[in-house]
Design a protein around this motif. Structure first.
Motif, PDB file in Angstrom:
ATOM      1  N   UNK A   1      40.464 -30.721 -22.891  1.00 19.16           N
ATOM      2  CA  UNK A   1      40.530 -29.256 -22.761  1.00 19.16           C
ATOM      3  C   UNK A   1      40.238 -28.830 -21.324  1.00 19.16           C
ATOM      4  N   UNK A   2      39.211 -29.444 -20.713  1.00 22.45           N
ATOM      5  CA  UNK A   2      38.876 -29.106 -19.323  1.00 22.45           C
ATOM      6  C   UNK A   2      40.024 -29.462 -18.384  1.00 22.45           C
ATOM      7  N   UNK A   3      40.631 -30.642 -18.578  1.00 19.74           N
ATOM      8  CA  UNK A   3      41.754 -31.055 -17.728  1.00 19.74           C
ATOM      9  C   UNK A   3      42.927 -30.094 -17.875  1.00 19.74           C
ATOM     10  N   UNK A   4      43.209 -29.660 -19.096  1.00 16.21           N
ATOM     11  CA  UNK A   4      44.316 -28.718 -19.320  1.00 16.21           C
ATOM     12  C   UNK A   4      44.062 -27.395 -18.601  1.00 16.21           C
ATOM     13  N   UNK A   5      42.827 -26.911 -18.664  1.00 14.01           N
ATOM     14  CA  UNK A   5      42.500 -25.642 -18.001  1.00 14.01           C
ATOM     15  C   UNK A   5      42.614 -25.793 -16.482  1.00 14.01           C
ATOM     16  N   UNK A   6      42.068 -26.893 -15.950  1.00 13.37           N
ATOM     17  CA  UNK A   6      42.138 -27.124 -14.507  1.00 13.37           C
ATOM     18  C   UNK A   6      43.585 -27.217 -14.040  1.00 13.37           C
ATOM     19  N   UNK A   7      44.396 -27.976 -14.742  1.00 16.77           N
ATOM     20  CA  UNK A   7      45.795 -28.137 -14.354  1.00 16.77           C
ATOM     21  C   UNK A   7      46.559 -26.820 -14.471  1.00 16.77           C
TER      22      UNK A   7
ATOM     23  N   UNK B   1      49.572 -23.751 -11.317  1.00 15.78           N
ATOM     24  CA  UNK B   1      50.331 -22.658 -11.933  1.00 15.78           C
ATOM     25  C   UNK B   1      51.591 -22.357 -11.123  1.00 15.78           C
ATOM     26  N   UNK B   2      52.546 -21.758 -11.800  1.00 14.55           N
ATOM     27  CA  UNK B   2      53.877 -21.543 -11.218  1.00 14.55           C
ATOM     28  C   UNK B   2      53.845 -20.657  -9.979  1.00 14.55           C
ATOM     29  N   UNK B   3      52.929 -19.676  -9.916  1.00 13.95           N
ATOM     30  CA  UNK B   3      52.890 -18.762  -8.759  1.00 13.95           C
ATOM     31  C   UNK B   3      52.522 -19.511  -7.479  1.00 13.95           C
ATOM     32  N   UNK B   4      51.759 -20.615  -7.603  1.00 17.19           N
ATOM     33  CA  UNK B   4      51.387 -21.386  -6.412  1.00 17.19           C
ATOM     34  C   UNK B   4      52.317 -22.570  -6.181  1.00 17.19           C
TER      35      UNK B   4
END
Length: 196
Positions: free
Chosen positions: A26-32, A37-40
Protein backbone atom coordinates in the motif's frame (compact mmCIF):
# COMPACT_ATOMS: atom_id res chain seq x y z
CA UNK A 1 5.38 -27.06 22.02
CA UNK A 2 1.75 -28.20 22.28
CA UNK A 3 -0.40 -28.61 19.14
CA UNK A 4 -2.39 -25.51 20.14
CA UNK A 5 0.79 -23.43 20.38
CA UNK A 6 1.96 -24.77 17.02
CA UNK A 7 -1.28 -23.90 15.22
CA UNK A 8 -1.41 -20.46 16.85
CA UNK A 9 2.20 -19.79 15.91
CA UNK A 10 1.47 -20.56 12.24
CA UNK A 11 -1.61 -18.35 12.32
CA UNK A 12 0.21 -15.36 13.81
CA UNK A 13 3.27 -15.85 11.60
CA UNK A 14 1.23 -15.82 8.39
CA UNK A 15 -0.98 -12.99 9.64
CA UNK A 16 2.13 -10.93 10.57
CA UNK A 17 3.75 -11.43 7.16
CA UNK A 18 0.46 -10.63 5.42
CA UNK A 19 0.13 -7.44 7.46
CA UNK A 20 3.70 -6.36 6.64
CA UNK A 21 3.09 -7.04 2.93
CA UNK A 22 -0.21 -5.14 3.03
CA UNK A 23 1.45 -2.09 4.56
CA UNK A 24 4.48 -2.30 2.27
CA UNK A 25 2.49 -2.71 -0.96
CA UNK A 26 0.00 0.00 0.00
CA UNK A 27 2.82 2.42 0.88
CA UNK A 28 4.65 1.65 -2.40
CA UNK A 29 1.45 2.23 -4.40
CA UNK A 30 0.88 5.60 -2.72
CA UNK A 31 4.51 6.68 -3.22
CA UNK A 32 4.50 5.66 -6.88
CA UNK A 33 1.12 7.31 -7.53
CA UNK A 34 2.39 10.61 -6.14
CA UNK A 35 5.99 10.51 -7.37
CA UNK A 36 5.26 9.28 -10.89
CA UNK A 37 1.92 11.02 -11.48
CA UNK A 38 1.02 12.01 -15.02
CA UNK A 39 1.32 15.79 -14.41
CA UNK A 40 5.04 15.36 -13.62
CA UNK A 41 5.75 12.52 -16.07
CA UNK A 42 3.50 12.92 -19.13
CA UNK A 43 5.45 10.25 -21.04
CA UNK A 44 5.41 6.87 -19.28
CA UNK A 45 8.77 5.25 -18.72
CA UNK A 46 9.51 1.65 -19.61
CA UNK A 47 11.76 -0.55 -17.48
CA UNK A 48 13.14 -3.74 -19.01
CA UNK A 49 15.91 -6.22 -18.32
CA UNK A 50 16.55 -5.12 -14.75
CA UNK A 51 18.19 -8.29 -13.42
CA UNK A 52 18.55 -6.91 -9.90
CA UNK A 53 14.80 -6.33 -9.58
CA UNK A 54 14.05 -9.72 -11.12
CA UNK A 55 16.32 -11.45 -8.60
CA UNK A 56 14.76 -9.56 -5.69
CA UNK A 57 11.15 -10.31 -6.65
CA UNK A 58 12.04 -13.94 -7.21
CA UNK A 59 14.12 -14.56 -4.09
CA UNK A 60 12.12 -12.55 -1.53
CA UNK A 61 8.74 -14.26 -2.20
CA UNK A 62 10.52 -17.63 -2.32
CA UNK A 63 12.07 -17.04 1.11
CA UNK A 64 8.70 -15.91 2.50
CA UNK A 65 6.90 -18.97 1.09
CA UNK A 66 9.60 -21.35 2.36
CA UNK A 67 9.54 -19.78 5.83
CA UNK A 68 5.74 -20.24 5.95
CA UNK A 69 6.20 -23.85 4.90
CA UNK A 70 8.85 -24.43 7.59
CA UNK A 71 6.72 -22.96 10.37
CA UNK A 72 3.67 -24.87 9.10
CA UNK A 73 5.59 -28.13 8.81
CA UNK A 74 6.83 -27.88 12.39
CA UNK A 75 3.25 -27.37 13.59
CA UNK A 76 2.00 -30.24 11.41
CA UNK A 77 4.58 -32.63 12.82
CA UNK A 78 3.48 -31.58 16.32
CA UNK A 79 -0.14 -32.34 15.40
CA UNK A 80 0.75 -35.82 14.13
CA UNK A 81 3.22 -36.86 16.87
CA UNK A 82 1.19 -38.34 19.70
CA UNK A 83 2.91 -38.94 23.06
CA UNK A 84 3.26 -42.66 23.80
CA UNK A 85 1.44 -42.43 27.13
CA UNK A 86 -1.64 -40.75 25.65
CA UNK A 87 -5.11 -41.86 26.71
CA UNK A 88 -6.76 -43.34 23.60
CA UNK A 89 -10.46 -42.83 22.96
CA UNK A 90 -12.24 -44.21 19.89
CA UNK A 91 -14.64 -41.72 18.33
CA UNK A 92 -17.48 -42.80 16.04
CA UNK A 93 -19.42 -40.20 14.14
CA UNK A 94 -22.99 -41.00 13.13
CA UNK A 95 -26.06 -39.03 12.13
CA UNK A 96 -26.37 -37.04 14.42
CA UNK A 97 -24.17 -37.72 17.42
CA UNK A 98 -20.66 -38.54 18.58
CA UNK A 99 -19.95 -41.88 20.27
CA UNK A 100 -16.87 -42.06 22.52
CA UNK A 101 -15.48 -45.47 23.51
CA UNK A 102 -12.90 -45.69 26.30
CA UNK A 103 -10.23 -48.38 26.84
CA UNK A 104 -12.50 -50.13 29.41
CA UNK A 105 -15.31 -50.23 26.78
CA UNK A 106 -17.32 -47.52 28.50
CA UNK A 107 -19.39 -45.62 25.92
CA UNK A 108 -20.76 -42.13 26.03
CA UNK A 109 -22.79 -40.15 23.55
CA UNK A 110 -21.92 -36.52 22.87
CA UNK A 111 -19.79 -36.24 26.01
CA UNK A 112 -16.04 -36.72 26.09
CA UNK A 113 -14.55 -36.78 29.59
CA UNK A 114 -10.78 -36.78 30.09
CA UNK A 115 -8.42 -36.25 33.04
CA UNK A 116 -6.46 -33.05 33.54
CA UNK A 117 -2.81 -33.16 32.56
CA UNK A 118 -3.15 -36.10 30.18
CA UNK A 119 -2.47 -36.30 26.45
CA UNK A 120 -5.57 -37.60 24.68
CA UNK A 121 -5.54 -39.38 21.32
CA UNK A 122 -8.84 -39.55 19.44
CA UNK A 123 -9.16 -42.33 16.85
CA UNK A 124 -11.84 -41.13 14.47
CA UNK A 125 -14.07 -42.75 11.90
CA UNK A 126 -17.62 -42.42 10.65
CA UNK A 127 -20.43 -44.98 10.75
CA UNK A 128 -22.39 -43.46 7.87
CA UNK A 129 -21.58 -40.23 6.01
CA UNK A 130 -18.79 -37.67 6.05
CA UNK A 131 -18.56 -35.70 9.32
CA UNK A 132 -16.09 -33.14 10.64
CA UNK A 133 -14.90 -33.42 14.25
CA UNK A 134 -14.16 -29.93 15.52
CA UNK A 135 -12.84 -29.02 18.96
CA UNK A 136 -12.04 -25.31 18.54
CA UNK A 137 -10.53 -24.79 22.00
CA UNK A 138 -7.77 -27.23 21.04
CA UNK A 139 -7.57 -26.22 17.36
CA UNK A 140 -8.75 -29.64 16.18
CA UNK A 141 -10.71 -30.10 12.97
CA UNK A 142 -10.53 -33.58 11.44
CA UNK A 143 -12.83 -35.22 8.93
CA UNK A 144 -14.46 -38.48 10.04
CA UNK A 145 -14.74 -40.54 6.87
CA UNK A 146 -16.68 -43.82 6.49
CA UNK A 147 -14.30 -46.77 6.22
CA UNK A 148 -11.23 -44.72 7.10
CA UNK A 149 -9.36 -44.34 10.39
CA UNK A 150 -7.67 -41.09 11.31
CA UNK A 151 -6.68 -39.40 14.54
CA UNK A 152 -6.06 -36.19 16.41
CA UNK A 153 -4.67 -35.45 19.84
CA UNK A 154 -4.52 -32.71 22.42
CA UNK A 155 -3.17 -31.92 25.86
CA UNK A 156 -5.93 -31.70 28.46
CA UNK A 157 -4.28 -28.79 30.22
CA UNK A 158 -7.13 -26.86 31.81
CA UNK A 159 -10.18 -27.97 33.75
CA UNK A 160 -13.34 -26.87 31.99
CA UNK A 161 -16.07 -27.60 29.48
CA UNK A 162 -15.50 -27.14 25.77
CA UNK A 163 -17.70 -27.41 22.69
CA UNK A 164 -17.49 -30.12 20.05
CA UNK A 165 -19.08 -29.51 16.64
CA UNK A 166 -19.62 -31.27 13.35
CA UNK A 167 -18.19 -29.08 10.61
CA UNK A 168 -19.38 -31.03 7.58
CA UNK A 169 -22.99 -30.82 6.49
CA UNK A 170 -24.14 -34.38 7.23
CA UNK A 171 -27.92 -34.22 6.93
CA UNK A 172 -31.03 -32.35 7.98
CA UNK A 173 -30.12 -32.42 11.69
CA UNK A 174 -26.48 -31.49 11.18
CA UNK A 175 -26.84 -28.42 13.40
CA UNK A 176 -27.84 -30.64 16.31
CA UNK A 177 -24.70 -32.74 16.08
CA UNK A 178 -22.82 -31.19 18.96
CA UNK A 179 -20.98 -32.56 21.95
CA UNK A 180 -19.03 -31.50 24.98
CA UNK A 181 -15.52 -32.08 26.21
CA UNK A 182 -15.17 -32.07 29.99
CA UNK A 183 -11.70 -31.94 31.49
CA UNK A 184 -11.80 -33.01 35.12
CA UNK A 185 -9.33 -33.94 37.83
CA UNK A 186 -7.75 -37.41 37.75
CA UNK A 187 -9.78 -38.50 40.79
CA UNK A 188 -13.05 -37.30 39.28
CA UNK A 189 -12.18 -38.98 36.00
CA UNK A 190 -11.49 -42.35 37.66
CA UNK A 191 -14.77 -42.13 39.58
CA UNK A 192 -16.66 -41.22 36.40
CA UNK A 193 -14.95 -44.02 34.45
CA UNK A 194 -16.12 -46.67 36.94
CA UNK A 195 -19.73 -45.47 36.88
CA UNK A 196 -22.28 -47.50 34.89
Amino acid sequence: MSPVEGVDRVFWYILGISFVLLIGITAAMIVFAVKYRRSKHPVPATFRDNWKLEIIWTIVPTIIALSMFAVGWKAYVGLRTVPEDALTVDVYAQQFSWIFVYPNDKETEDELVVPLGKSVKLNLTSEDVLHGFSLPAYRIKVDAVPGMQTYAWFEADKVGTYDIHCTEYCGVNHSKMAGTLRIVSEEEYQTWLEEE
